[in-house]
Structures are given as C-alpha cells and as structure tokens.
Enzyme design. Structure first.
Site, PDB file in Angstrom:
ATOM      1  N   SER A   1       0.828  -1.203   0.000  1.00 21.79           N
ATOM      2  CA  SER A   1       0.000   0.000   0.000  1.00 21.79           C
ATOM      3  C   SER A   1       0.868   1.261   0.000  1.00 21.79           C
ATOM      4  CB  SER A   1      -0.909  -0.007   1.224  1.00 21.79           C
ATOM      5  OG  SER A   1      -1.706   1.154   1.237  1.00 21.79           O
TER       6      SER A   1
ATOM      7  N   ILE B   1       3.890  11.135   3.696  1.00 24.00           N
ATOM      8  CA  ILE B   1       2.978  11.560   2.638  1.00 24.00           C
ATOM      9  C   ILE B   1       1.701  12.142   3.248  1.00 24.00           C
ATOM     10  CG2 ILE B   1       1.712  10.798   0.568  1.00 24.00           C
ATOM     11  CD1 ILE B   1       4.786  10.438   0.397  1.00 24.00           C
ATOM     12  N   GLY B   2       1.256  11.532   4.336  1.00 24.80           N
ATOM     13  CA  GLY B   2       0.023  12.021   4.951  1.00 24.80           C
ATOM     14  C   GLY B   2      -1.219  11.593   4.199  1.00 24.80           C
ATOM     15  N   LEU B   3      -1.142  10.398   3.601  1.00 24.20           N
ATOM     16  CA  LEU B   3      -2.320   9.792   2.978  1.00 24.20           C
ATOM     17  C   LEU B   3      -3.021  10.682   1.962  1.00 24.20           C
ATOM     18  CD1 LEU B   3      -3.774   7.860   6.059  1.00 24.20           C
ATOM     19  CD2 LEU B   3      -2.486   6.936   4.139  1.00 24.20           C
TER      20      LEU B   3
ATOM     21  N   THR C   1       8.923  -0.321  -0.947  1.00 27.52           N
ATOM     22  CA  THR C   1       9.957   0.646  -1.307  1.00 27.52           C
ATOM     23  C   THR C   1      10.826   0.204  -2.476  1.00 27.52           C
ATOM     24  OG1 THR C   1       9.960   1.292   1.003  1.00 27.52           O
ATOM     25  CG2 THR C   1      11.838   2.017  -0.302  1.00 27.52           C
TER      26      THR C   1
ATOM     27  N   GLY D   1       8.154  -5.608   4.250  1.00 27.43           N
ATOM     28  CA  GLY D   1       9.184  -4.835   4.941  1.00 27.43           C
ATOM     29  C   GLY D   1      10.528  -5.141   4.324  1.00 27.43           C
TER      30      GLY D   1
ATOM     31  N   ASN E   1       3.866  -2.328   8.862  1.00 31.84           N
ATOM     32  CA  ASN E   1       3.892  -0.961   8.394  1.00 31.84           C
ATOM     33  C   ASN E   1       5.283  -0.378   8.719  1.00 31.84           C
ATOM     34  OD1 ASN E   1       2.970   1.578   7.412  1.00 31.84           O
ATOM     35  ND2 ASN E   1       0.906   1.015   8.042  1.00 31.84           N
ATOM     36  N   THR E   2       5.489   0.866   8.365  1.00 34.78           N
ATOM     37  CA  THR E   2       6.799   1.489   8.589  1.00 34.78           C
ATOM     38  C   THR E   2       7.089   1.693  10.078  1.00 34.78           C
ATOM     39  OG1 THR E   2       5.725   3.617   8.349  1.00 34.78           O
ATOM     40  CG2 THR E   2       6.742   2.707   6.391  1.00 34.78           C
TER      41      THR E   2
ATOM     42  N   CYS F   1      -2.961   4.917  11.868  1.00 33.47           N
ATOM     43  CA  CYS F   1      -3.416   6.291  11.687  1.00 33.47           C
ATOM     44  C   CYS F   1      -3.750   6.869  13.044  1.00 33.47           C
ATOM     45  CB  CYS F   1      -4.690   6.328  10.842  1.00 33.47           C
ATOM     46  SG  CYS F   1      -4.469   5.662   9.210  1.00 33.47           S
TER      47      CYS F   1
HETATM   48  C1  LIG Z   1       5.988   6.292   0.203  1.00 27.69           C
HETATM   49  C2  LIG Z   1       5.255   5.276   1.022  1.00 27.69           C
HETATM   50  C3  LIG Z   1       3.901   5.394   1.213  1.00 27.69           C
HETATM   51  C4  LIG Z   1       3.215   4.468   1.988  1.00 27.69           C
HETATM   52  N1  LIG Z   1       1.852   4.592   2.129  1.00 27.69           N
HETATM   53  C5  LIG Z   1       1.176   3.651   2.828  1.00 27.69           C
HETATM   54  C6  LIG Z   1      -0.232   3.697   2.926  1.00 27.69           C
HETATM   55  O1  LIG Z   1      -0.876   4.575   2.369  1.00 27.69           O
HETATM   56  N2  LIG Z   1      -0.862   2.754   3.651  1.00 27.69           N
HETATM   57  C7  LIG Z   1      -0.178   1.731   4.266  1.00 27.69           C
HETATM   58  O2  LIG Z   1      -0.798   0.891   4.900  1.00 27.69           O
HETATM   59  N3  LIG Z   1       1.150   1.653   4.180  1.00 27.69           N
HETATM   60  C8  LIG Z   1       1.851   2.587   3.474  1.00 27.69           C
HETATM   61  N4  LIG Z   1       3.202   2.478   3.363  1.00 27.69           N
HETATM   62  C9  LIG Z   1       3.890   1.359   4.031  1.00 27.69           C
HETATM   63  C10 LIG Z   1       4.136   0.200   3.066  1.00 27.69           C
HETATM   64  O3  LIG Z   1       2.922  -0.315   2.574  1.00 27.69           O
HETATM   65  C11 LIG Z   1       4.914  -0.930   3.756  1.00 27.69           C
HETATM   66  O4  LIG Z   1       4.147  -1.430   4.830  1.00 27.69           O
HETATM   67  C12 LIG Z   1       6.246  -0.458   4.310  1.00 27.69           C
HETATM   68  O5  LIG Z   1       6.814   0.508   3.467  1.00 27.69           O
HETATM   69  C13 LIG Z   1       7.241  -1.618   4.483  1.00 27.69           C
HETATM   70  O6  LIG Z   1       7.487  -2.280   3.283  1.00 27.69           O
HETATM   71  P1  LIG Z   1       8.724  -1.922   2.306  1.00 27.69           P
HETATM   72  O7  LIG Z   1       9.944  -1.868   3.166  1.00 27.69           O
HETATM   73  O8  LIG Z   1       8.732  -2.987   1.283  1.00 27.69           O
HETATM   74  O9  LIG Z   1       8.422  -0.569   1.730  1.00 27.69           O
HETATM   75  C14 LIG Z   1       3.907   3.399   2.597  1.00 27.69           C
HETATM   76  C15 LIG Z   1       5.283   3.285   2.403  1.00 27.69           C
HETATM   77  C16 LIG Z   1       5.968   4.196   1.623  1.00 27.69           C
HETATM   78  C17 LIG Z   1       7.442   4.032   1.454  1.00 27.69           C
END
Ligand SMILES: Cc1cc2nc3c(=O)[nH]c(=O)nc-3n(C[C@H](O)[C@H](O)[C@H](O)COP(=O)(O)O)c2cc1C
Ligand SMILES: Cc1cc2nc3c(=O)[nH]c(=O)nc-3n(C[C@H](O)[C@H](O)[C@H](O)COP(=O)(O)OP(=O)(O)OC[C@H]3O[C@@H](n4cnc5c(N)ncnc54)[C@H](O)[C@@H]3O)c2cc1C
Ligand SMILES: Cc1cc2nc3c(=O)[nH]c(=O)nc-3n(C[C@H](O)[C@H](O)[C@H](O)COP(=O)(O)OP(=O)(O)OC[C@H]3O[C@@H](n4cnc5c(N)ncnc54)[C@H](O)[C@@H]3O)c2cc1C
Ligand SMILES: Cc1cc2nc3c(=O)[nH]c(=O)nc-3n(C[C@H](O)[C@H](O)[C@H](O)COP(=O)(O)O)c2cc1C
Ligand code: FES
Ligand code: FES
Lengths: 281, 336, 336, 281
Positions: free
Chosen positions: B27, B77-79, B275, B252, B200-201, B136
């Site tokens: 996402s 980003i702030g959704l 990412t 992740g 999530n992050t 959130c």
């Molecule tokens: C730019 C960006 C935007 C993201 N936006 C969302 C989001 O809208 N909703 C959500 O659940 N996670 C969001 N995430 C988190 C990712 O979905 C994912 O859980 C997290 O980045 C870890 O995975 P990755 O290391 O493969 O990126 C976002 C991550 C990034 C980097």
C-alpha cells in the site's frame, strides 16, 4: 511510456563544474522529447542508496554504433552523484526513462525565449533545436553562480538569435541574476513564449516577470522524488488546475514542466489552506 | 539441482481466497496500479494493494515528504488521495478492468470513518481483499495511533469486518512500533480480522545537518526498505508463532526473491513489495520470478509448503543442501 | 566558511560530570578498551562505555551469534563476560591506568542483581558514570524485558541509584522496542536516573534461506548500525522533547561526524559509536574529528550550543547557510 | 599490533576457482607471520555491507616498488567476496592486519606435516617456507572438492619433501578426503607436528587423527566474525584452557590458530554445559 533499461556508460566528461554522462540505453532515445528526464539507480547491487537520481535529458541519439544513447549533465551534490561521477565507460547502469511531461511546443513559428540556470540549460538546448526547426526565433538567457557553472554557452550562442549571460560573481556576462536581464530580452525579442529550467527561486522570478507581461511561460521544476514514476506522492507541489482549484500534484508525472502561472510559488513547501483535501482547521 | 521453474505450484490462499501467486504490491508504493502497468501487467501479480484511501479527498502533508536513509527511506505523505468515491469509480474500476486482484487499503481518523469506508466497498466488483491500515492517528483519542492500542485496533477491525461483505477477507495492518505485536495481533483477530498484514513502517526521523532542523516537513516519518527487513521477519515470526492459523501478508524491505522466501519461511502466506519498487519499477515481477526459481532449486513443490517452515522443530535433522521435495519433512503442526 | 577546528569548545557535561568531548564508545562494541588502544588512545575519547557486565562470569549464547543485514547487523552475544569482580580488577583498573573515563554498563536478571552490581562499584576509582542496561529479560517475570515495562524499569533504576556513590551519574539505557519511549524515559527519571542512553538495538531476525531456519542460534537478535539511525534520532527527539532537562547519551548507527551531529541536534549531549567500530576500528576518533570540523564549519563556538538545536521554533527564520556563531540564535528554552 | 591502512589493489588474478589479490598496505607485511589474517572493508563508501571480510594471508612483500604488499586467496562466496572479485588494480581498499595469533613455530628442526583444504593451503605455504628455513622436514597434504579448488599445488610440491593430493571427485590425486591419506603420510614422514587449515569438518578429522597418534597439531579455524579485533564476541568457540576449563574464546584474537586437541569439536556451535559461565539449568 517509460522503459527500464540495463544500460552502460558510454562516456563521462567534465564540463566546467559539471559532468556530462552518456549512457547506452536502447529504446529510450526514440521516446524522449525536450524536458523529459531519466532516473538512474546508484551505488551498485549492494548500495545503501535505494532511491534513483533524476536528471533532465540533454541529448539523445537514436542509434549510435552502440545503440541509442542518452546524455545528461549533472553537478556532484551528494553521495549518489558523487558515485555517478566515478563511473567509467562500460560500467553497467540501470536507467528508467523518459519520465515526466516534456515542454509543450508552439504550433506556429513564435518568438521563444529560453531561460536556464546552471545545469538547467541542458534540457533547453535540445528544445532550442526543435523550436528552430519549427521556424521559431530563439533567444537565450543563461545564468549561474560563476562562469564554470554555466552550461552550453557556446552551443546556445550558435543556435540562438541572441544570448545573454549572467553570473552572481561576474566571472562571465553581466553580474547579477537572469531576472535582471530578462525584461530587456523579452522586450527586444518580442517574446511570445518563455521556457525556463533552473533553481526554484529563478523559476519563480521568471514566472513573475512573465505574468506581469502576460507572456505564457513553461517551467521545469526540481522536487525531491522517491520514485519518479508517479506511485509514491513525495514530489508534489501546489498547482492550480484548469478548474481553478489548487491541488498537490506530482511533479514527476504531471510535471516536471508546468505553466509558470499555475504554480503557487508562495506556497511551495506547504499545503495551502484552499488546496483540495487540505486539513480543515 | 536447478529445477525448472514450472514445477512449483505458486498459488496461495489467504483466508479462503486463492491468489495465483504470493507477490503483491504494498500500500502506498504502487498507487492503484496504473503507473506500474507501463512496466508490467499488474494482473500477473498475486494482488495489487492500493494506497490507503480515506473518505474524503486529502491533500497530504507539506513537502519535503521524503528522506533517503541507509538502505531505507523515510516518508511522510500524509495519505494524500482522492477519497473513496473517486477511488472506487476510477481506480478500482480500472484494476477490475485489467483483471487484477485489488486489495483495497482503507484508512480513517475514527472508528466511524472505517465503518463508513467498509460499507462503501459493498457492491463493487474486483475487491479481492480489504486491508485495514490502522497506523493512523485516532482523532478522538489525542491522536494516538489505533495500531498502538489493542482496544482501538480491535474497535476498528470489528467495525470494518461487520461492514465488509462476507467472503471478502479483512486483513489488519499492524505497526511494529509496539511493545508486544502479538498482543495487538490477537486483539485484531479476536475482533474478526481474517488475517494480518505485517509490517507498516517504523517511526523514524532525519535531521538536516545544514539547516539543523528536521528534514521532513512533518518532522517524523515512516522508515521502510531493506533496513527494516530484520524487524519485519521478527514480527512475522512472532505473530505466526502466537497465531499459527492466521494468514499473514508479510512485508518490509523485500528486495529479492530470497527476501520474499525469508518472510514466507517466517510465516507469511504472501508478501508485499513496497519501497523496492522505487528502486526498480519491475521489482514485483522480478521477485516473483526469483522466488519461483528459489523454490524450484530447493525442490519445493507447493509454495504453501514453505509457509512458516522455519518454525519446524530441529529434529529430524534438516538437510543443509536440500536435494528433494521438502514437503515430506513438514511436521504436522506447521500450517501449510 | 571552514573554521579552524580549534575554535569549538568540544566539552560536554552529563548530569554534572564534565567530559572533554562528546564521542564515546557503545557498550558491547569496544569490550573494555584494550583492543581499541591498538588503534588509538582510548583516553582521547569522551568516555569508554564498557560491555555490560553481570555478577557472575557468563558464557553467552551459542553461535552463530551474528548476521549481516542491509546497512546493519544482528547480534545475539548473550552478554558473555567475566563477571563483575574480574571486570573491576582487570578491565576497570586498566582503563583507569590509561586515564580513560570509564562508563560502566551493568546488566542483571533481577532488581537484586542490579542492586548488588551497583554496590560492588563503590570504592573503585575511574568510574565516570554508570549505564544501566535494562534491555535484559527479567527472570522473575516470565523473561519480560525490564526496558519494556515502566514499573520494572523504574525498580531497577531506583535500586541502582540508591547503591551507586552519589556524584556518579546513573544513565538508564532504553530499548526502542516499546510503544511509548517517553513513558519509559519518564519512569526511569522519576526513579532517579540522572540521564538516559538511547537507543539499544531493535529486536530483529534473519532466516537463512539455505537451511530454511533462523540464522542465529538464539533465533532473534539485536539490530544495530546505520539502518536504525532514523529510529535513534526519532527516539532522542521524542525523549528530549518530553524531558528537555534530562541529559541524553545518543547512539544508533552513527558512522560519521555529521551522523553524530544529527543526534546532538535531536537532543543528545554526547554520543556512543557502536557497530561502526567493526567496520572501521578508528571510527570514534575519526568521528570526533569530523564532528569538530562540522561544528567549526557552522560557526558553532560551544558543542553545547547544538544540543537539541533542531527543536528550536521556526521563527525567527533560520539561516540556511549559517555564516556566524549560532549561539545567539538559541531560543531561551533550549537546553544548552 | 594490527594496523588499519588505506591500501590499494595492486593486482588480482584468477587461480583455478579462486582469486588471488595483492594489496599495497605499507606497514602490514613487516608484522605478519604465517597464520595471521587480514580484514577488508567491502562495498565502497556507500556500501550496505558493514562488516569486514577476513582472509588468511598468503604472501607478503616487505617492500616492492609500491611499498609493502599483502596477498591473499579467496573464493567468491557471497556479496562481499563478489564485490572484491570485481576490483581492479589501483582501486582503493581499506585493510586491517595482521590479525589473530599466527602458527607457533617449533624451536628445533622437526618433521612437520601441513594439511590444507581448499584455499586453506594459502597460509600454509609461507609457513612451509619458514619451517624449511628452520631445517624442518615438510610434508604436505592438500585436498579439495575438485582439481580447480586446489591452491598452491605446484608451489607446495617445490618446497616440500612429499606431497599428497585428494579431491572429492577424483579430478586430481586420490579420490577422497585428506583424512583418508593423512595416516599414511604421518607414518611415512614420522611427523612430529601437524599444521592444518581448511573447513571445520576437515580440521576436526585432522585433530582426531593426531590425537589418536599423540601428535601435536595446530589448526586455523574459520568462524563468522563481526569485528576481527576482539571487541564484539561473535566469533567464539568452546576451547579447553591450560587450567582444563572450557571457555567460549574469541577465535579472532585467541585464534584463529588453536591446538587441535583443545577445541571441543563436538560442541562447536553450542555452549557446553560445563563451560565457564554456561547457563545453569
Ligand atoms: C511512500 C510510502 C507510502 C506508503 N503509504 C502507505 C499507505 O498509504 N498505507 C499503508 O498501509 N502503508 C503505506 N506504506 C507502508 C508500506 O505499505 C509498507 O508497509 C512499508 O513501506 C514496508 O514495506 P517496504 O519496506 O517494502 O516498503 C507506505 C510506504 C511508503 C514508502
Ligand atoms: C526532474 C529532475 C531533473 C533533474 N535534473 C538534473 C540535472 O539535469 N542535473 C543535475 O545535476 N541535477 C538534476 N536534478 C537534481 C538531482 O536529481 C539531484 O542533484 C540528485 O538527485 C542528488 O543526489 P545525491 O545523491 O548527489 O544527493 P543526496 O543529497 O545524497 O540525495 C539524497 C536524496 O535526495 C534527493 N535529492 C537531493 N537533492 C535533490 C534535488 N536537488 N532534486 C531532487 N532530488 C534531490 C536524491 O534524489 C536522493 O533521493 C534533477 C532533479 C529532478 C527532480
Ligand atoms: C580467520 C579467517 C580467515 C579466512 N580466510 C579465508 C581465505 O583465505 N580465503 C577465503 O576465501 N575465505 C576465507 N575466510 C572466509 C571468508 O571470510 C568468507 O568467505 C567471507 O567473509 C564471505 O563473505 P561474503 O560477503 O562473500 O559472504 P556473505 O555470506 O555475504 O557474508 C555475510 C557475513 O558473513 C560472514 N561470513 C560468511 N561466510 C563466512 C565464513 N566462511 N567465515 C567467516 N565469516 C563468514 C562474512 O564475513 C560477512 O560478515 C576466512 C574467514 C576467517 C574468519
Ligand atoms: C555486538 C554487539 C554487542 C552489544 N552489546 C551490548 C551490551 O552488552 N550492552 C548494551 O547495553 N548494549 C549492547 N549493544 C548495543 C550497543 O551498545 C548500541 O546500543 C546499539 O548497537 C546501537 O548503536 P550502533 O548502531 O552504533 O551499534 C551491543 C551491540 C552490538 C552490535
Ligand atoms: S516521485 Fe513518486 S510520485 Fe513523483
Ligand atoms: S570477531 Fe569480534 S571478537 Fe572476534
């Protein structure tokens, strides 16, 4: 329709304070128009740097001895460009492009003035060529901090009807900013349209001058980008749409070229309270 | 032995829904698929997890919204998004038209928001699954993040589960920034979550040493990328250990097929690539290919055989260089 | 402007104790200094934080004890060490003999352990400070980590503070693996901690995709290195914001002088260099040199002027390219 | 007393399945003895790989045209050695060494048998030279998976009284393991002391054979190391001390060379219950 290509460095050369790199990237040249940019992966397979670096395309060749090539000009800024500057011919390089929306071209032979700041002149030079082909008058204004940070001065001179140079320190041309000399050029050249690429404060000044005179102007902005392809939403800035509403738009896919009077320059780096979806408070 | 890649059955089942393969987007890292379609057919992925959508259009935060960090990045980003109605009409319809399996991620500021979002999804075709982004701030509780409080998380999940059409799995997406992730996981499952998305992050921050101020306009941001992979593997391991029957969508820092395999071995039934897409827009299909090859090399016949396999007890001794199908090494209690 | 590096006063004060400079080693990443002495004089550092010591000799965990991860590593050493008596007699005496400022890190399995350790330190010369590693499983509470529970953390800190000679600061070292680090920080300070060390490693895990089992014999391990720096900066920022008067020893992924500056700007009064030492054994002195240069370049006259500086309010507008001493830009409320 | 040197690749060459790299590293050669190792930073300044890679020293030259050099032999195993294999002459490389305890040398002219597995022969060749200088009889046994994984066969032949070769697949010498031929060599050479370097199972087999015959044996082990300098405690294995007690000792500073009969081979990878400080349970 961008491509991702496992390219190869063809050459890298120093040009003043910059480096010009040519990459063999078959398929990309055919699709590229002036104002497009490319994004390069940096640091090799075990790099700690995940994000691609973006560069405006300077020159493309559809087919060379080695296949199509893309050339861009860059300043060493941080770790990624430092790595790029150490590449050698034949080193592999992963390149995505062409990206973004290019400069829109006039349908008729108009008087165009091109304003470049620093390496911002790189995408304007191929634009000048296209404009000339269309019978446009082309006037060029180039500015930089110092003489070594001017790019493409000779080339611009060759292909333009007039050229004006400014440097902050006076090491070349007029001491000062492009905005100091631009009004004179606009008047003299009877400019119909302005194209600009360079640092944000310059683009803003150019947009303001054009707005005062009612001259349409296209600017290529530079916002920090994580993806370059429109999926991450990091590269936004407040832009007024056709409907008069301000939205935070992605500069990588809806830009990097915008109409100067549509960018809310005062509000770059913020979310204006009247933007669509802005927090109510 | 380098098996031919056609031998492994790559399909996976998440809470009763079958996906042709286990590689999804993450996402917020793939918008709603259109942009990636320029690089590969998004219908070839297991699923496309869309950017978390809210009720109304949202502008997101001020820029700068990102900072690169060692083997990772921060984002705030702030959704930003068009709001649920425009999303359903335009983005979901597009995905459905392409034959992609959409996993719709929803986000809100109150339990009410989530409930409304869930009910709006009813009657729309092409939704394979719903992911509930509970990382959130809860506007009704001093901005505390839902995912950090088992009660708040549970309230959101139960409201969503009640409103989403039965048959469509609801996955709760958890934050790693908690003392006990298994506790949050359990409360989500008790509240009706059919599965869990992890992780999530991580909350992070970068200070610009030139301006000597936070680099992001939003001060803090979410840390993602390979840097956090060990945390993702650990969270997946812990949650799978605590709730072995609950399917997990793991993510992740996945960058390669072997990284994906790591998450599967820890207990995920499918994975999201986030990412890494920024580094390599074709990564999801490359990772799928690499994973398929890695499974074939190990003589694995069914993807489901590796899910949680790293949890198997030490006896009987494991083959260091596997030479045949691993299926029959599977202990009874491992979820398959 | 590239100032001469002699102009900045690099000294820092932690809870009343003055250190000549703010660069320390990190516990467990420099043993007790002898090995690093081969590369540089450990007395030239602000302080040497010794490997956490327990009451009795300890063998640590089985191997493999480490795994490399993107921009980081996992370790599960299990606090191998000679026990407090041998440590004081041999290691502390050596450090004292060299003129180094020892920060003794202690670790235990019960509040009682910590109290005993603290009292054993009495009467020994050369202890500049005590760091309490509370990221240890509490054997009396189902192995829950002290640092994850405000009450347990508080009990340990108060027992240590009571037993350590007055005048020697006691710093509690916190784990980032909690929902609310400011809460834990506050309970440690309320229990008598003179300062806080932030952060210990994040819990992580790697699975070996060949053996398809956890790579570490101890299954999970601590994640350290540049990968976690954004988390360290965020934790330091949050704790400094919540407790602006409490000194912080900041750490987590510091690799360069600018990384150290980042932690100082976030609110740390000094920093520890850990994992980077494995990459570059002379890193602590290099980082000190780079930090000194960075401060001179920014026209900073006293190191203390940058502590927490990133928290200053946005008005008056900050200079993007600082051209003079920044001291007079300091708002009143920033700790200096 | 190790040094950290900003060295430079002098040469890199392929030797069978291995690469031999020579690094200009002034100061290190003078201090190095057979059995020492060096640790190299890999991946460049923006590397995601933090940990150094360790290699036994094969050859040193106190002073060449370029200053002192260190040579080592390596197999491409994972990401770090893959990066190393792509280095070119003149590339910068950060090297720390000499590290560890070298082989202890006999005081008198004894009969020494050297047993090397794969690239494990690399540190044994300079050892052979030193032993010969001391008047020792030197017999060599080299083993590997296949012929291309034997290193230094010719050199070993030149400087030894006898040489025996084994390969798992029979592509060179006797098909089998070094432990199959070692007993014969020990008897024939009237071996007083054995030195071994190679994979752990080989070292264990050699140690067992020597123990049966009461021949002292020194083995150079290879444990995963995070720091290589003794500060991290990752590289431990259970070793019996002079006092008869087993401790988890650091192979980077107390090894990599150990007396074969002091290593608790059965318990490597565990903490034996009777080790000093082992968990009571
Ligand atoms: C730019 C960006 C935007 C993201 N936006 C969302 C989001 O809208 N909703 C959500 O659940 N996670 C969001 N995430 C988190 C990712 O979905 C994912 O859980 C997290 O980045 C870890 O995975 P990755 O290391 O493969 O990126 C976002 C991550 C990034 C980097
Ligand atoms: C559309 C576009 C076109 C560009 N064209 C050119 C060009 O033709 N020549 C040129 O020299 N530079 C150009 N830039 C700027 C160039 O991308 C940055 O200088 C470069 O990314 C810096 O990378 P770094 O690793 O050296 O710096 P770092 O500071 O280490 O970069 C860290 C991160 O911040 C991003 N970043 C840092 N500075 C900038 C910046 N000014 N703009 C965007 N992202 C930034 C990087 O991409 C990276 O993700 C362009 C940028 C954009 C967005
Ligand atoms: C004292 C000593 C001497 C050595 N001498 C030689 C030599 O002469 N020639 C040679 O080819 N190899 C030698 N090795 C092994 C060599 O260090 C590893 O093959 C190398 O570190 C693998 O790195 P990688 O990046 O390719 O693998 P990766 O698997 O990517 O490495 C990941 C991490 O694990 C560590 N690691 C992986 N395998 C080993 C291993 N076998 N031993 C120790 N650490 C490992 C790496 O150092 C790194 O920290 C020696 C090891 C030690 C400890
Ligand atoms: C091998 C290793 C051993 C460690 N041992 C200890 C320890 O004994 N006590 C402690 O408080 N922290 C210990 N730590 C944590 C570090 O002190 C530090 O908090 C953490 O690694 C983050 O800093 P870094 O990223 O600079 O390494 C250890 C870290 C590593 C990598
Ligand atoms: S850079 Fe990702 S959307 Fe523009
Ligand atoms: S490798 Fe760090 S102590 Fe041996």
């Amino acid at each position: 329709m961008p491509l991702q290509v496992q390219g190869e460095v063809l050459s890298i050369r120093r040009v003043g304070a910059y480096q010009a790199m040519t990459v063999v990237a078959p398929g990309i040249p055919e699709l590229t128009r002036p104002g497009h940019f490319v994004a390069l992966a940096v640091g090799g397979p075990e790099s700690s740097m995940l994000l691609r670096r973006s560069f405006a395309v300077y020159d493309v060749k559809d087919r060379g001895v080695y296949g199509g090539t893309v050339e861009f000009v860059f300043a060493v800024h941080g770790k990624g460009t430092e790595w790029l500057s150490r590449r050698q011919p034949r080193d592999p390089i992963d390149i995505v492009g062409p990206l973004g929306k290019p400069f829109r071209l006039p349908k008729t032979a108009v008087n165009a003035t091109l304003v470049g700041g620093g390496y911002g002149s790189a995408p304007l030079l191929p634009l000048a060529t296209v404009l000339r082909e269309r019978g446009c008058r082309v006037d060029v204004v180039l500015g930089a901090g110092s003489a070594d940070r001017l790019f493409g001065q000779l080339e611009a001179k060759r292909m333009s009807d007039s050229i004006a140079i400014t440097t902050d320190d006076g090491t070349a041309g007029t001491r000062g900013r492009v905005s100091d000399v631009l009004p004179g050029v606009l008047d003299k050249a009877k400019t119909d349209v302005v194209y600009a690429c360079g640092p944000m404060p310059m683009l803003r000044a150019v947009s303001d001058l054009c707005a005062e005179r009612g001259i349409p102007c296209q600017v290529a902005v530079e916002e920090a980008m994580a993806c370059g392809i429109g999926v991450c939403m990091t590269c936004v800035l407040p832009v007024i749409g056709e409907d008069g509403l301000t939205r935070m738009v992605r500069s990588c896919v809806e830009g990097p070229v915008f109409l100067g009077d549509r960018v809310r320059w005062d509000d770059v780096g913020t979310v204006p309270a009247d933007a669509v979806g802005a927090p109510r408070s | 032995m380098t098996g031919t890649s056609t031998t492994t059955d790559m399909s996976t089942t998440l809470a009763g829904v079958r996906f042709p393969n286990p590689v999804f987007t993450a996402s917020g890292c793939a918008a709603a698929g259109q942009e990636l379609q320029q690089f590969f057919d998004v219908a070839s992925l297991g699923g496309v997890v869309t950017k978390s959508i809210m009720l109304a259009a949202r502008s997101g935060r001020a820029t700068p919204r990102m900072a690169e960090t060692p083997s990772g990045m921060l984002n705030s980003i702030g959704l930003q998004g068009p709001g649920i109605d425009a999303f359903l009409e335009k983005d979901l319809a597009w995905l459905h038209g392409k034959g992609a399996r959409a996993v719709v991620s929803i986000a809100g500021g109150s339990v009410e928001d989530y409930a409304t979002l869930a009910s709006r999804l009813r009657g729309h075709d092409g939704i394979a699954m719903v992911e509930v982004n509970i990382s959130c701030p809860n506007v009704e509780s001093r901005g505390e993040v839902f995912a950090c409080d088992p009660r708040a998380a549970s309230a959101v999940v139960s409201a969503v589960r009640k409103n989403v059409a039965p048959g469509i799995p609801v996955f709760a997406k958890l934050s790693p920034d908690v003392t006990d992730i298994a506790l949050i996981a359990r409360s989500c499952v008790d509240a009706g979550a059919d599965g869990l998305s992890l992780i999530n992050t991580l909350l992070g921050m970068v200070i610009d040493t030139d301006t000597m101020r936070p680099k992001l306009a939003g001060v803090t941001g979410g840390l993602s990328g390979p840097a956090i992979r060990p945390v993702a593997v650990r969270c997946t391991w812990q949650v799978h250990q605590a709730l072995p029957d609950v399917p997990i969508l793991g993510m992740g820092g996945i960058r390669t097929g072997l990284d994906a395999l790591e998450l599967l071995l820890a207990g995920a039934s499918a994975v999201s690539v986030g990412t890494t897409v920024f580094n390599d827009p074709t990564a999801p299909v490359r990772i799928l290919r690499e994973l398929q090859q890695a499974l074939a090399d190990r003589g694995i016949e069914r993807l489901s055989d590796v899910v949680g396999l790293a949890h198997r007890p030490l006896d009987p001794p494991q083959p260091t260089v596997p030479t045949g199908p691993i299926g029959d090494l599977l202990p009874e209690e491992v979820e398959a």
